[in-house]
Design an enzyme around this catalytic site. Structure first.
Site, PDB file in Angstrom:
ATOM      1  CB  SER A 135     -50.993   3.350  57.177  1.00  0.00           C
ATOM      2  OG  SER A 135     -49.679   3.709  57.809  1.00  0.00           O
ATOM      3  CB  ILE A 160     -41.247   6.855  44.757  1.00  0.00           C
ATOM      4  CG1 ILE A 160     -42.973   7.297  44.836  1.00  0.00           C
ATOM      5  CG2 ILE A 160     -41.023   5.574  43.813  1.00  0.00           C
ATOM      6  CD1 ILE A 160     -43.518   6.389  45.585  1.00  0.00           C
ATOM      7  CD  GLU A 247     -42.045  -3.335  50.549  1.00  0.00           C
ATOM      8  OE1 GLU A 247     -43.133  -3.636  49.507  1.00  0.00           O
ATOM      9  OE2 GLU A 247     -41.909  -2.198  50.637  1.00  0.00           O
ATOM     10  NE  ARG A 248     -45.911  -5.581  55.518  1.00  0.00           N
ATOM     11  CZ  ARG A 248     -47.302  -5.455  55.211  1.00  0.00           C
ATOM     12  NH1 ARG A 248     -48.092  -6.617  55.160  1.00  0.00           N
ATOM     13  NH2 ARG A 248     -48.191  -4.433  54.628  1.00  0.00           N
ATOM     14  NE  ARG A 273     -13.544   7.482  75.184  1.00  0.00           N
ATOM     15  CZ  ARG A 273     -12.858   8.508  74.864  1.00  0.00           C
ATOM     16  NH1 ARG A 273     -11.726   8.366  73.868  1.00  0.00           N
ATOM     17  NH2 ARG A 273     -13.061   9.710  75.198  1.00  0.00           N
ATOM     18  N   GLY A 345     -19.560  11.246  72.713  1.00  0.00           N
ATOM     19  CA  GLY A 345     -19.689  12.091  71.994  1.00  0.00           C
ATOM     20  C   GLY A 345     -19.272  11.741  70.522  1.00  0.00           C
ATOM     21  N   GLY A 369     -45.275  -1.207  55.524  1.00  0.00           N
ATOM     22  CA  GLY A 369     -46.061  -1.408  56.379  1.00  0.00           C
ATOM     23  C   GLY A 369     -45.574  -0.950  57.860  1.00  0.00           C
ATOM     24  CD  GLU A 372     -46.675   2.406  64.906  1.00  0.00           C
ATOM     25  OE1 GLU A 372     -46.378   2.728  63.787  1.00  0.00           O
ATOM     26  OE2 GLU A 372     -45.774   2.538  65.999  1.00  0.00           O
TER      27      GLU A 372
HETATM   28  C1  LIG Z   1     -37.399   6.317  52.971  1.00  0.00           C
HETATM   29  C2  LIG Z   1     -38.852   6.128  52.643  1.00  0.00           C
HETATM   30  C3  LIG Z   1     -38.911   4.978  51.369  1.00  0.00           C
HETATM   31  C4  LIG Z   1     -40.095   4.697  50.927  1.00  0.00           C
HETATM   32  N1  LIG Z   1     -40.203   3.997  49.835  1.00  0.00           N
HETATM   33  C5  LIG Z   1     -41.374   3.765  49.598  1.00  0.00           C
HETATM   34  C6  LIG Z   1     -41.663   3.327  47.989  1.00  0.00           C
HETATM   35  O1  LIG Z   1     -40.632   2.940  47.358  1.00  0.00           O
HETATM   36  N2  LIG Z   1     -42.965   3.394  47.592  1.00  0.00           N
HETATM   37  C7  LIG Z   1     -44.062   3.698  48.336  1.00  0.00           C
HETATM   38  O2  LIG Z   1     -45.018   3.277  47.649  1.00  0.00           O
HETATM   39  N3  LIG Z   1     -43.939   3.885  49.545  1.00  0.00           N
HETATM   40  C8  LIG Z   1     -42.579   4.203  50.060  1.00  0.00           C
HETATM   41  N4  LIG Z   1     -42.579   4.620  51.288  1.00  0.00           N
HETATM   42  C9  LIG Z   1     -43.812   5.368  51.872  1.00  0.00           C
HETATM   43  C10 LIG Z   1     -44.029   4.367  53.512  1.00  0.00           C
HETATM   44  O3  LIG Z   1     -44.243   2.816  52.869  1.00  0.00           O
HETATM   45  C11 LIG Z   1     -44.961   5.074  53.922  1.00  0.00           C
HETATM   46  O4  LIG Z   1     -44.478   6.079  54.764  1.00  0.00           O
HETATM   47  C12 LIG Z   1     -45.666   4.296  55.075  1.00  0.00           C
HETATM   48  O5  LIG Z   1     -46.552   3.236  54.640  1.00  0.00           O
HETATM   49  C13 LIG Z   1     -46.432   5.059  56.274  1.00  0.00           C
HETATM   50  O6  LIG Z   1     -47.360   5.818  55.502  1.00  0.00           O
HETATM   51  P1  LIG Z   1     -47.464   7.448  56.007  1.00  0.00           P
HETATM   52  O7  LIG Z   1     -45.881   7.984  55.920  1.00  0.00           O
HETATM   53  O8  LIG Z   1     -48.591   8.020  54.960  1.00  0.00           O
HETATM   54  O9  LIG Z   1     -47.947   7.432  57.376  1.00  0.00           O
HETATM   55  P2  LIG Z   1     -49.692   7.399  57.898  1.00  0.00           P
HETATM   56  O10 LIG Z   1     -50.190   6.203  57.427  1.00  0.00           O
HETATM   57  O11 LIG Z   1     -49.888   8.667  57.857  1.00  0.00           O
HETATM   58  O12 LIG Z   1     -49.170   6.854  59.715  1.00  0.00           O
HETATM   59  C14 LIG Z   1     -48.709   8.097  60.691  1.00  0.00           C
HETATM   60  C15 LIG Z   1     -48.707   7.323  61.768  1.00  0.00           C
HETATM   61  O13 LIG Z   1     -49.744   6.719  62.102  1.00  0.00           O
HETATM   62  C16 LIG Z   1     -49.854   5.294  62.382  1.00  0.00           C
HETATM   63  N5  LIG Z   1     -50.952   4.820  62.010  1.00  0.00           N
HETATM   64  C17 LIG Z   1     -51.602   4.553  60.787  1.00  0.00           C
HETATM   65  N6  LIG Z   1     -52.658   4.089  60.506  1.00  0.00           N
HETATM   66  C18 LIG Z   1     -52.727   3.324  61.920  1.00  0.00           C
HETATM   67  C19 LIG Z   1     -53.775   2.457  62.581  1.00  0.00           C
HETATM   68  N7  LIG Z   1     -54.657   2.014  61.793  1.00  0.00           N
HETATM   69  N8  LIG Z   1     -53.564   2.101  63.748  1.00  0.00           N
HETATM   70  C20 LIG Z   1     -52.490   2.666  64.515  1.00  0.00           C
HETATM   71  N9  LIG Z   1     -51.644   3.349  63.890  1.00  0.00           N
HETATM   72  C21 LIG Z   1     -51.520   3.643  62.743  1.00  0.00           C
HETATM   73  C22 LIG Z   1     -48.750   4.821  61.397  1.00  0.00           C
HETATM   74  O14 LIG Z   1     -48.109   3.589  62.089  1.00  0.00           O
HETATM   75  C23 LIG Z   1     -47.486   5.983  61.794  1.00  0.00           C
HETATM   76  O15 LIG Z   1     -46.904   5.877  62.888  1.00  0.00           O
HETATM   77  C24 LIG Z   1     -41.271   5.009  51.739  1.00  0.00           C
HETATM   78  C25 LIG Z   1     -40.992   5.691  52.793  1.00  0.00           C
HETATM   79  C26 LIG Z   1     -39.760   6.272  53.433  1.00  0.00           C
HETATM   80  C27 LIG Z   1     -39.571   6.959  54.648  1.00  0.00           C
END
Ligand SMILES: Cc1cc2nc3c(=O)[nH]c(=O)nc-3n(C[C@H](O)[C@H](O)[C@H](O)COP(=O)(O)OP(=O)(O)OC[C@H]3O[C@@H](n4cnc5c(N)ncnc54)[C@H](O)[C@@H]3O)c2cc1C
Length: 390
Positions: A135, A160, A247-248, A273, A345, A369, A372
């Protein structure tokens, strides 16, 4: 109420063509690809041959200059196959990464790669996230240091999408590691498969979306020519923020299509069912639950269609797409939860598609993104700012 503007007669006709293609060439293979945890290159080439990858690209670049509605329909129909992994892989390529290349690639690189992206000969990925920075993107530690006519990239990326299969990756790196504010040091670079030091490390084991690869990647003194810098050095964060809105929107479309198709399955099962001498959908608890979900799904569709039309008209959708992304992706998860519950089930058994739906949709509130972060954006736009001020 009439159809939204993006759903033109051409788009509706195209939807039938694309459905036929999926039914003949893709759907029969999806269970096998799901087990293999990958889709074969032939899938990409078949999509490319028929013009289903990046159809929005200009004809000179290998596309067909198709209006945005075509991309919406491709995404929705891939989702309606019930295998969301294949939808994510294509969307990351066609709707997330190639737009950066279209906007920022110039010269020979443009001539070489854009047609290959449209034909499926080049599969793309984007590396933003790192083990220590998701994030909080400005906290990335990957660096790209200029040495003569080259950049030397070092760092690690994780989660990725298309990471193993990609031929090209857009890497988010710091060209000015000590710059303040932190985001001003970020740049985008293109790295081609085969460059020494571009290491595709490990395909990650996910909870769902199995027919799609998600990988961990390392850059170890990986050298790329300076022309591989996309746009201007230090403008990377600006390019990312601009493209993340699209993207979003794509995630919101994905979530809406998922909610719709999962609700259809839940309703069909509830009618079929039987328990205590009647269809389970006729118990008032279940019929009210389905009526509530149908209402919310329709609200989601109405709002989403409006945001798609705003995007197509070139309006700034930052605020409303942030709303759509969190609300509709949460809704898809709520529908999936209730659909499994209605299946009893059987809903917990992998041979029932709702079990896959349940795990496939779980990531929607997390990536592109997190939800949160969407609420953080909205709160700030409402004048509610969590950042410390002097
Ligand atoms: C299947 C999959 C495919 C993906 N594909 C890509 C890709 O192609 N390229 C790429 O670059 N990334 C990719 N991602 C990464 C994805 O974008 C990140 O997982 C995501 O942005 C969250 O980052 P993080 O996992 O480090 O969680 P963190 O940033 O560590 O967040 C952990 C938790 O804390 C919350 N949090 C963080 N900051 C705040 C705040 N300021 N206020 C409140 N809550 C907060 C978050 O919402 C989350 O619930 C992918 C992820 C998955 C699971």
């Amino acid at each position: 109420m009439g159809d939204p503007a993006y759903l033109s007669a051409d788009v509706v006709a195209f939807r039938d063509t694309f459905r036929s293609f999926l039914a003949a060439e893709v759907v029969p293979h999806l269970p096998e690809w799901e087990r293999a945890r990958r889709v074969p290159r032939e899938f990409w080439l078949a999509m490319g041959r028929s013009g289903f990858l990046c159809p929005w690209l200009a004809e000179a670049d290998g596309g067909s200059a198709a209006p945005f509605g075509f991309s919406v329909v491709i995404l929705e129909e891939l989702g309606r196959t019930g295998f969301m992994g294949v939808q994510t892989g294509v969307s990351v390529h066609s709707d997330v990464v190639v737009p950066y290349l279209d906007q920022l690639l110039t010269g020979d690189l443009r001539l070489r790669w854009l047609p290959a992206c449209a034909s499926g000969q080049a599969i793309t990925a984007i590396g933003m996230t790192e083990p220590g920075a998701g994030s909080d993107l400005a906290a990335i530690r990957t660096t790209a240091v200029r040495e003569g006519d080259e950049y030397v990239i070092n760092g690690q990326k994780t989660f990725i999408s298309n990471g193993i299969d990609c031929d090209l990756i857009v890497v988010v790196a710091k060209t000015y590691p000590t710059a303040e504010p932190r985001h001003s040091g970020i740049s985008l670079l293109l790295v081609e498969e085969g460059r020494p030091g571009f290491v595709k490390s490990r395909q990650l084991e996910k909870m769902g979306q199995h027919c799609q690869d998600t990988a961990e990647i390392f850059f170890e003194d990986c050298r790329v020519p300076a022309v591989n810098l996309l746009g201007e050095a230090g403008r990377g964060f600006h390019y990312l923020m601009r493209n993340l809105q699209r993207e979003r929107l794509m995630i919101s479309i994905t979530a809406q299509a998922a909610a719709e198709q999962i609700l259809d399955k839940a309703l069909a099962y509830a009618k079929e069912r039987r328990a205590f001498g009647k269809a389970i959908g006729n118990f008032q608890h279940n019929s009210f639950k389905l009526a509530e979900l149908a209402t919310e799904v329709e609200l989601g569709r109405t709002f989403l269609d409006a945001v798609i039309d705003e995007f197509t008209a070139g309006e700034d959708i930052t605020r409303r797409v942030s709303m759509a992304k969190w609300w509709i992706s949460d809704l898809a998860n709520k529908v999936a939860y209730e659909a499994v519950q209605l299946h009893g089930g059987y809903g917990y058994m992998q041979e029932y598609p709702v079990s896959r739906d349940y795990t496939d949709v779980r990531v929607l509130p997390i990536y592109a993104g997190s939800n949160e972060i969407m609420k953080l954006i909205l709160a700030r736009m409402m004048g509610l700012d969590d950042r410390d001020r002097e």
